[in-house]
Scaffold this motif. Structure first.
Motif, short mmCIF file in Angstrom:
data_model
loop_
_atom_site.label_atom_id
_atom_site.label_comp_id
_atom_site.label_asym_id
_atom_site.label_seq_id
_atom_site.Cartn_x
_atom_site.Cartn_y
_atom_site.Cartn_z
N VAL A 1 21.81 -10.88 -4.72
CA VAL A 1 22.01 -12.23 -5.24
C VAL A 1 21.14 -13.21 -4.46
CG1 VAL A 1 23.67 -14.10 -5.56
CG2 VAL A 1 24.37 -11.74 -5.99
N ALA B 1 20.64 -17.40 -3.93
CA ALA B 1 21.27 -18.70 -4.14
C ALA B 1 20.23 -19.79 -3.99
CB ALA B 1 22.41 -18.91 -3.13
N LEU C 1 28.98 -17.20 -6.16
CA LEU C 1 28.62 -16.06 -5.32
C LEU C 1 29.78 -15.08 -5.17
CD1 LEU C 1 26.59 -17.90 -2.53
CD2 LEU C 1 25.69 -16.54 -4.41
N ARG D 1 29.72 -21.50 -4.12
CA ARG D 1 30.63 -20.55 -3.50
C ARG D 1 31.39 -19.76 -4.56
NH1 ARG D 1 34.79 -21.81 -1.05
NH2 ARG D 1 34.82 -20.22 0.58
N VAL E 1 24.40 -13.19 0.29
CA VAL E 1 23.16 -13.39 -0.46
C VAL E 1 22.01 -12.63 0.18
CG1 VAL E 1 23.91 -15.63 -1.30
CG2 VAL E 1 22.51 -15.51 0.76
N VAL F 1 26.07 -20.03 2.55
CA VAL F 1 25.81 -18.91 1.63
C VAL F 1 25.44 -17.62 2.35
CG1 VAL F 1 25.08 -20.51 -0.16
CG2 VAL F 1 23.34 -19.36 1.23
#
Length: 801
Positions: free
Chosen positions: A171, A173, A160, A157, A201, A196
């Motif tokens: 992005v 994850a 991100l 977390r 993401v 996420v």
């Protein structure tokens, strides 16, 4: 015009590269040296590896920056060169990728440190580390940032959120899951996805730890839990030692076969991690490039999550109880505790509510005259490692809400936002930034509207503003607000109508603080239960209530059956069978006060490190001896924690908190114990091997061994074998314990075992770590192998027996 990663990953199957470190070692990188430094001193070798993967068919190559973050580079004296190293790595990759039309992923690995409450690192400190590296990668122009091999959802977390602030770049994850299907801190694939996907993401992934065979169920669960694109990069099997070399036996053909299966499940980015070579990537490319991504469009309701559990609140699902007991309003004892900076009542009531059936816990620290930011931080830290229920952050102060959202290792609910402009402008951005769900109250500058239609209008406004902020409508739960029936009897029918209208017109889930209805009336429980049944019939999805009132929980379960939300009464029947057909009493039965030994035992089980010393003081004052506390409470407690961990009932956070609780117990009892006969099981010298800077697992083993009576000489990380031998001789150790995370440093274990034999030391060697297997331990002649800290204690005891 070239398509972006966000566009391509939805339209085609993409192949990403494999291992970097092992190929650099083949080109002369010394074991244990910083591979990221070669971006400066040996750029031609780094670029050569990139080209091998590009020639094998990789659509994406990753920068040589997995450990190019200040905290890790500092171990090599390079902490001041973060930007320089990341820029160099990205430019090398971009230059290599350009002729092939390939994309460049900026690789970012974990910090190797636990965030609070598991460790000492704060959210802001972790954020700062990730922001510095991500900003450099964005500056360099990578196509996306790949956070890979993360095992802690709290750390992910922070990473991100830092990446979102560093620049507008996609992005991904990617987590590492073990054979149990969870990360090492206990997060399952669904929970990882739930947390996420609201943090912006572009894809979610799984990489490292195990081979493709062990990831089949993880990938299946992941693709069923989200519509995001999924990346899968397993190891080429588990590492083995052959003639002094680390070998991964999974063949390119086998990896390619699994890649096809992963595409069938829904994965769209395929590659490899440790042990994978250009030959593996070539085979994967040849197998999957003719395939099309599987379209997934599953509908999910409102989902919130703790670190280890997801709770769904769906319009036609089972209604959910949100526990209200962690709110100091009207509770003098809880108010006093918050003022004193303690969490004893908070912990006790959190456990009791979950045991009574609360799926989510509302947490509020609204007491006048206290630092509510600090109070909320204490409460969140205490509760989130104690129970698996997600949390609902309840405050009117945006500063308190933001601090809670920072430190919470999951996806929380904010209680609440309303239709007032001030509320919308302060709370919605917090929900967006930290990926939280919301309870929306149907009131605005005019107060609570009298009619259902007017409350629907406020709910519609809340929905439109949330969606405009980028918050999906399924993450908004509407509270239609119930008024006190004794003062405004006309308000109850309007609340019930408003619930039905919100669900019908907006398709949103609904919640209520049920007990508001009965203020000022006798036998409030009867009124609450009757109104609750009516609200459930109107379509209520969640209620903030006291789950320890049996009548309320019985009403919830029975109404779920009668409204068709508990299909075939499956959950109702299961609950009644579990209760043995015995009807719960109308009021909780008074329990006898726990003895000091029982209190200590429970404190260890719950990891109550903040109160353990005061419990010990009380027990000693009542005449119990230090050895009685150890033998009859503390040691049985930590042994039970180990049993629950081994059974999958506890996860690493609970193990760590219990270990810290025991450490504080020993610190308090040490003076008394020193005056009596010492009970030492044995002496262990612990170290992470030369060239390996990872020590999380070793540190946990150190605490657990000390808690079970071993004297532990912890030499730290990156320790030379001769230093380990010297310490073992100096302290007359019965055991040497070695840890390694990286396959490139495992070879030092075999060398040390040979040195122990050459010198004829009367000393056993036990090994462990993420890269180490039982088979490898046997091959190098280790006397013991432990897969985790709990097993390490058992192995150590057997070695000294």
């Amino acid at each position: 015009m070239e398509l972006s990663f966000r566009e391509r990953v939805k339209k085609e199957i993409l192949v990403i590269d494999g291992a970097m470190g092992t190929l650099l070692q083949q080109r002369g990188l010394p074991p244990g040296w910083c591979p990221e430094e070669w971006n400066l001193s040996r750029p031609e070798s780094v670029q050569e590896v990139h080209k091998l993967y590009l020639e094998a068919g990789a659509d994406i190559i990753t920068t040589n920056t997995f450990g190019a973050i200040q905290l890790k580079l500092a171990d090599y004296g390079l902490g001041h060169r973060v930007r320089e190293i990341n820029l160099a790595a990205a430019n090398l990759a971009k230059e290599a990728a350009r002729p092939y039309g390939a994309m460049v992923a900026g690789s970012v690995g974990p910090l190797g440190k636990f965030l609070q409450p598991l460790g000492t690192m704060t959210f802001d400190e972790a954020y700062g580390q990730f922001f510095e590296q991500c900003r450099a990668l964005v500056e360099a122009g990578v196509d996306f940032i790949l956070f890979e091999t993360f095992g802690d959802i709290g750390e992910m977390r922070a990473a991100l959120i830092a990446a979102a602030d560093a620049g507008d770049v996609p992005v991904v994850a990617s987590f590492t899951f073990d054979e149990t299907g969870r990360t090492f801190t206990g997060t399952d694939p669904e929970t990882a996805a739930v947390v996420v996907e609201r943090l912006g993401v572009s894809a979610i992934g799984v990489n490292c730890s195990v081979g493709p065979r062990e990831l089949v169920q993880v990938v299946q669960k992941l693709t069923q839990s989200t519509n995001l694109p999924v990346l899968v990069s397993p190891n080429a099997g588990m590492p083995e030692m052959v003639e002094g070399r680390t070998v991964f036996r999974e063949t390119p053909a086998a990896m390619a076969d699994y890649a096809v299966r992963f595409v069938e499940y829904g994965a769209s980015v395929l590659g490899g991690c440790c042990g994978t070579t250009p030959e593996h990537i070539k085979a994967i490319h040849q197998s999957v490039k003719g395939l099309q991504p599987r379209v997934r469009s599953r509908q999910f309701g409102l989902r919130v999550a703790s670190r280890v559990k997801t709770v769904s609140i769906a319009p036609r699902g089972i209604p959910v109880a949100i526990g209200e007991r962690l709110n100091p309003t009207g509770k003098k004892a809880l108010q006093a505790e918050i003022k004193e900076g303690k969490t004893e009542i908070t912990r006790r009531d959190a456990l009791a509510q979950v045991e009574a059936g609360a799926a989510i816990l509302d947490i509020n620290v609204g007491v006048g005259g206290v630092d509510q930011v600090a109070a909320m931080e204490r409460a969140i830290h205490a509760v989130q490692v104690l129970v698996d229920a997600p949390l609902c952050i309840d405050s009117t102060d945006p500063r308190v809400i933001e601090q809670a959202l920072k430190i919470y290792h999951g996806k929380a609910i904010i209680n609440s936002v309303n239709g007032e402009e001030k509320s919308l402008q302060t709370i919605l951005p917090l929900a967006k930034r930290y990926g939280a769900a919301l309870i929306g109250l149907t009131l605005d500058e005019r107060g609570i509207p009298p009619t259902a239609e007017e409350r629907l209008a406020v709910a519609r406004k809340l929905t439109e503003r949330a969606e405009a902020m980028g918050i999906p409508r399924q993450d908004l739960m509407i509270d239609c607000l119930v008024l006190t029936v004794s003062a405004q009897p006309e308000g109850v029918p309007e609340t019930l109508r408003a619930i039905t209208l919100v669900k019908k017109e907006l398709g949103l889930t609904t919640s209520l603080g049920v007990s508001n209805v009965s203020f000022g009336l006798p036998n409030r429980g009867l009124i609450n239960a009757a109104f609750f049944a009516m609200a459930l019939a109107a379509g209520l999805d969640a209620a903030i209530l006291n789950p320890q009132e049996p009548r309320m929980m019985e009403t919830l379960r029975a109404s779920a059956v009668l409204t068709g939300r508990d299909i075939r009464a499956e959950q109702y029947i299961a609950r009644e069978q579990q209760a043995g057909g015995v009807q719960a009493p109308a009021k909780p039965v008074e329990q006898a006060a726990a003895t000091p030994l029982e209190i200590l035992y429970q404190a260890v089980l719950s990891g109550d490190k903040d109160n353990i010393v005061s419990y010990i003081e009380t027990a000693l004052a009542e005449g119990l001896s230090p050895m009685e506390l150890l033998d009859k409470a503390l040691i049985p407690g930590i042994e039970e924690v180990g049993r629950r961990y081994g059974a999958g009932l506890y996860f690493l956070p609970q193990l760590m908190m219990a270990g810290e609780t025991m450490t504080r117990s020993f610190e308090r009892l040490r003076p008394e114990l020193a005056r009596g006969p010492a009970k030492k099981v044995g002496t262990v010298v612990l170290a992470t091997v030369k060239g390996d800077i990872h020590d999380i697992g070793k540190n946990i083993v150190s605490v657990m061994l000390a808690n079970h009576g071993f004297e532990v000489i912890d030499l730290g990380k990156n320790v030379d074998n001769e230093e380990i031998i010297k310490a073992a001789m100096e302290h007359r150790a019965q055991i040497i314990g070695l840890s390694a995370l990286m396959t490139t440093t495992m070879v030092h274990m075999a060398d040390l075992i040979n040195r122990v034999k050459e010198q004829g030391l009367n000393c056993k060697v036990m090994v462990g770590g993420a890269a180490v297997t039982a088979q490898y331990a046997r091959e190098i002649g280790a006397d013991g192998y432990a897969v985790d800290a709990v097993e390490a204690v058992s192995v150590a005891k057997s070695l000294v027996s």
